[in-house]
Design an enzyme around this catalytic site. Sequence first.
Site, short mmCIF file in Angstrom:
data_model
loop_
_atom_site.label_atom_id
_atom_site.label_comp_id
_atom_site.label_asym_id
_atom_site.label_seq_id
_atom_site.Cartn_x
_atom_site.Cartn_y
_atom_site.Cartn_z
N GLN A 145 0.61 -1.01 0.29
CA GLN A 145 0.33 0.01 -0.22
C GLN A 145 1.01 1.51 0.23
O GLN A 145 1.06 1.57 1.22
CB GLN A 145 -1.02 0.01 1.15
CG GLN A 145 -1.38 1.19 1.17
CD GLN A 145 -3.05 0.66 2.19
OE1 GLN A 145 -3.12 0.10 3.02
NE2 GLN A 145 -3.84 2.18 2.42
N PHE A 146 1.03 1.53 -1.37
CA PHE A 146 1.67 2.73 -1.23
C PHE A 146 1.21 4.41 -0.73
O PHE A 146 1.90 4.94 -0.32
CB PHE A 146 2.69 3.09 -2.75
CG PHE A 146 1.16 4.01 -3.37
CD1 PHE A 146 1.67 5.25 -3.77
CD2 PHE A 146 0.41 3.51 -3.95
CE1 PHE A 146 0.82 6.44 -4.31
CE2 PHE A 146 -0.68 3.54 -4.94
CZ PHE A 146 -0.60 5.65 -4.75
N THR A 147 0.85 3.54 -0.56
CA THR A 147 -0.48 5.27 0.11
C THR A 147 -0.49 5.77 1.69
O THR A 147 0.07 6.87 2.31
CB THR A 147 -2.11 5.23 -0.06
OG1 THR A 147 -1.93 3.78 0.52
CG2 THR A 147 -2.02 4.89 -1.61
#
Length: 149
Positions: free
Chosen positions: A78-80
């Site tokens: 999850q890059f966010t």
Amino acid sequence: MRSVIQRVTRASVTVGGETVGSIGEGLLVLLGVKAGDTEKDAQRAAEKIAGLRIFEDEAGKMNLSVQDIGGEVLAVSQFTLLGDARKGKRPSFIEAARPEIADPLYEKVVENIRAAGLTCKTGVFRADMQVELINDGPVTILYDTRRLF
């Protein structure tokens, strides 16, 4: 490397209507790889995930790890998690590693978790995923391999 570690009674991840990963009791880990992260960060993250004592013992104290209870891990990229929303209303993701760097490091974390003897299911890197979970407690821990909270 930044992660959100949640104690769950069950969790699953779906891509395009198909379940690609599902676990019973254990940990759901949302994992963001930061620019500059290395294999050392992947090792540190895996060790923390495998050894974090957030499951209750017979006395009701959080004294047991996912390894101790024979639980499973569901790791979802999850890059966010690297989003910076301090300025304006649209987060900046400049701290997130490029996909060609992030994917191998995410896979290294998964590999290291499995090497610790745990079952580790995954989502699909860069896919639009739907994550479903029952957070037990709720118990949620934030962990960053390079920063103390």
